[in-house]
Design a protein around this motif. Structure first.
Motif, short mmCIF file in Angstrom:
data_model
loop_
_atom_site.label_atom_id
_atom_site.label_comp_id
_atom_site.label_asym_id
_atom_site.label_seq_id
_atom_site.Cartn_x
_atom_site.Cartn_y
_atom_site.Cartn_z
N GLY A 196 13.44 -62.24 23.21
CA GLY A 196 13.53 -63.22 24.28
C GLY A 196 12.29 -64.08 24.20
N GLY A 204 15.66 -62.20 27.64
CA GLY A 204 15.66 -63.58 28.11
C GLY A 204 14.23 -64.05 28.23
N SER A 205 13.89 -64.74 29.30
CA SER A 205 12.50 -65.11 29.48
C SER A 205 11.84 -64.19 30.50
CB SER A 205 12.39 -66.58 29.90
OG SER A 205 13.14 -66.77 31.07
N GLN A 231 20.12 -65.47 24.30
CA GLN A 231 18.82 -65.76 24.93
C GLN A 231 17.81 -64.66 24.62
OE1 GLN A 231 21.46 -64.38 26.21
NE2 GLN A 231 21.35 -64.14 28.41
N SER A 237 24.11 -72.29 23.27
CA SER A 237 22.96 -71.39 23.41
C SER A 237 21.70 -72.14 23.00
CB SER A 237 23.16 -70.19 22.50
OG SER A 237 24.37 -69.58 22.80
N PRO A 238 20.53 -71.51 23.24
CA PRO A 238 19.29 -72.14 22.77
C PRO A 238 19.38 -72.37 21.26
CG PRO A 238 18.82 -70.17 24.06
CD PRO A 238 20.29 -70.25 23.93
#
Lengths: 324, 292
Positions: free
Chosen positions: A250, A299-300, A295, B90-91
């Protein structure tokens, strides 16, 4: 510092200490053999390198593909200094000089190239890393493509563990500091950050140089642990391997980086039995993980002990915004 | 002077192959902003298909070339469908990692199936050297140059004059607006991958014929160099890929003839960095101002 914060910090510290004791005891009773220790050390080295890269890619949003170049500088500086100054002093001196040289080069490279955006920066950093590797490959002092053998081993798992924890503490605190927040602002919207008076280039360079310092440290540890280095160990592939760790974890999530480095290290060890199919399986897992969680695993977000241990998230709704 | 012209010709020939590869990078980048790291491996697959069609099925070289292009085009579309399409929203970095996964998969899969050794590519066309005022040129070099130029002209025609080409340009300019105009974005992207992969495969077969050897990792270095070529020319711009490819090919062969030959790759990268610093969007790139 309020009491909750001290409790929180102490619980992280005790978690780190528990990991240390766990490995120590497992090694004492013979649960982890020589091979297991090697895995642990390599995971630790990857954690240090990946945290550095995550600072560049995740926090400052600058896409660098040149991490292996800075690892190579750290590794070769250590090996070369140790040839002149033997012993532990040589190792420490080598590591410090590797970090310093790497930082200076990152500064020289970063100031002009960080003006480039996105993929153009990626290709420029990739180019620089390749130039570093080709220069190392053609110099006499670095023994060309064959590399340097018989580097004295001064790296124990304890040292790597402690350094990885220190790296994590530095990086996490850096992100929360003033410059760290400025770097995040630059990542989120460069034009807005600039209009608020943030010197965008300066902060990008700070993140880039800091990342390079940790890369050099990782390279230095790796050189002394494996006891041999060759230019091909620091090719494009090495940068990619570190990049994979932070993307799967992430982007921007430091705990994600640590967890993924451990998971991929263990996966790699488990796949050793598959021989030449190993990398095919590894590649397939990589694709599947990305398809399922584009992601990244975390994620983040970050792992939050606060939520698990103290369940503070709900009770003190108002004051948990400052240090989530 | 003759050495100079000789090197220039050799460089143009090598550059044509880089250009074929770079076109795939640049088109894919132009349309979905993806650095397709698996592109060099399609080039490798193309070379292996060419090998198979010539050595096992005993086909004529040009038929083998076209068949290898067709099969690789299908593979390119399949890869896009499996590994890139689900990540459309998505990214971007997730798609990049997925592309790297595909690259590892192809390289190691081929190594697993066929071993990592080099195999000699069948001599489908007998080499004939022509002498011309002290300059040597082989019929294979001519075939490479002519085939690449024909393919590039064909591509230019497709992009400029066909309906699909117009769709490609529209999607690359603004995918949302294009889809509002009734363009099927997925089809257009698949088509882009098909063309890019076919060109890469052609490059692979031509290089197989020229260097006479192929191996599962042969796509790594040319893949990276072609990407550099695409960036150098201005990524997303089709003529830029050709310019970048030729420039790198010529520079490389020129440096090869000097005492700095060990540093040829370093010099290529150094030139890339210098050009990017002067013109951050590549030689033919236009400077887009970022809106606030």
């Amino acid at each position: 510092m309020d009491q909750a914060h001290i409790k929180y910090t102490l619980s992280w510290a005790s978690l780190a200490a528990m990991g240390f004791i766990l490995i120590f005891v497992a090694q004492m009773v013979g649960l982890i053999g020589h091979y297991g220790i090697t895995t642990i050390v390599l995971i630790g080295i990857n954690i240090i390198a990946a945290l550095g890269l995550n600072l560049v890619v995740g926090i400052s949003g600058q896409f660098s593909l040149g991490h292996a170049g800075f690892m190579a500088i750290g590794a070769y500086a250590t090996a070369l200094v140790m040839e002149v100054v033997p012993g532990v002093i040589g190792f420490i001196l080598g590591m410090v000089s590797g970090i310093v040289v790497s930082g200076v080069i990152a500064l020289v490279v970063g100031i002009p190239t960080l003006r480039l955006r996105g993929d153009y920066l990626a290709i420029a950093t990739l180019g620089f890393a390749e130039i570093i590797r080709i220069v190392i490959m053609n110099l006499k002092i670095t023994n060309g493509p064959a590399g340097i053998f018989g580097i004295a081993p001064f790296v124990s798992w304890q040292l790597v563990y402690v350094l990885a924890v220190i790296t994590l503490i530095i990086v996490v605190n850096f992100v929360r500091s003033m410059p760290g927040q400025a770097i995040i602002a630059v990542r989120d919207n460069e034009i807005a950050a600039e209009s608020l008076g943030i010197n965008t280039t300066k902060y990008k360079v700070i993140a880039f140089v800091t990342g390079a310092l940790f890369a050099a440290m990782a390279g230095s540890l790796r050189a002394s642990f494996i006891q041999s280095i060759a230019p091909k160990d620091y090719a494009f592939m090495q940068s990619i391997m570190i990049l994979i760790i932070i993307v799967i974890g992430g982007i921007g999530s430091m705990s994600g980086t640590v967890v993924t480095a451990i998971a991929l290290g263990l996966l790699d060890t488990m796949l050793q039995n598959f021989g030449s199919l190993r990398m095919v399986i590894y590649a397939a897992i990589l694709i599947v993980v990305m398809l399922i969680r584009p992601q990244g695993i975390f994620g983040s977000r970050e792992l939050s002990l606060k939520k698990w241990l103290f369940d503070e998230g709900d009770r003190h709704g108002s004051d948990n915004t400052e240090n989530a | 002077m003759t050495t100079f012209i000789q090197q220039l010709i050799n460089g143009l020939m090598l550059g044509s192959v880089y250009a074929l590869l770079a076109l795939g990078y640049t088109m894919v980048y132009g349309i979905i902003k993806l650095i397709n790291f698996a592109h060099g491996d399609i080039y490798m697959l193309g070379a292996y298909f060419g090998y198979f069609f010539i050595k096992v099925l005993h086909l004529n070289f040009f038929i083998a070339l076209i068949l290898a292009m067709v099969v690789s085009a299908v593979i390119g579309v399949v890869i896009e469908y499996i590994a890139y399409r689900p990540l459309r929203h998505s990214p971007r970095i997730a798609v990049l990692i997925s592309a790297l996964g595909i690259s590892f998969f192809l390289e190691n899969g081929m190594t697993y199936l066929y071993g990592s050794d080099q195999r000699s590519f069948p001599q489908a066309i007998k080499t004939v050297q022509y002498q011309f005022c002290g300059i040597q040129i082989s019929n294979i070099q001519l075939i490479i140059a002519v085939t690449s130029i024909v393919l590039m002209l064909l591509l230019t025609y497709i992009v400029k004059n066909t309906k699909m080409g117009r769709a490609m340009r529209a999607v690359s300019a603004d995918p949302d607006a294009a889809s509002l105009m009734g363009i099927n974005i997925n089809h257009t992207i698949s088509f882009t991958f098909a063309i890019g992969s076919a060109l890469a495969a052609a490059g692979g077969v031509l290089i197989g014929l020229y260097y006479n050897s192929i191996d599962p990792l042969m796509g790594m270095t040319p893949g990276l160099k072609a990407f550099v070529a695409a960036v150098l020319g201005g990524i997303g711009i089709i003529p830029g890929a050709a310019v970048g490819g030729w420039l790198i090919g010529i520079l490389e062969t020129m440096v090869q003839a000097t005492p700095f030959s060990d540093y040829k790759d370093a010099i290529v990268y150094a030139m890339l960095i210098v050009i990017l610093l002067i013109k951050p969007t590549g030689i033919l790139g236009k400077n887009k101002r970022e809106k606030v």
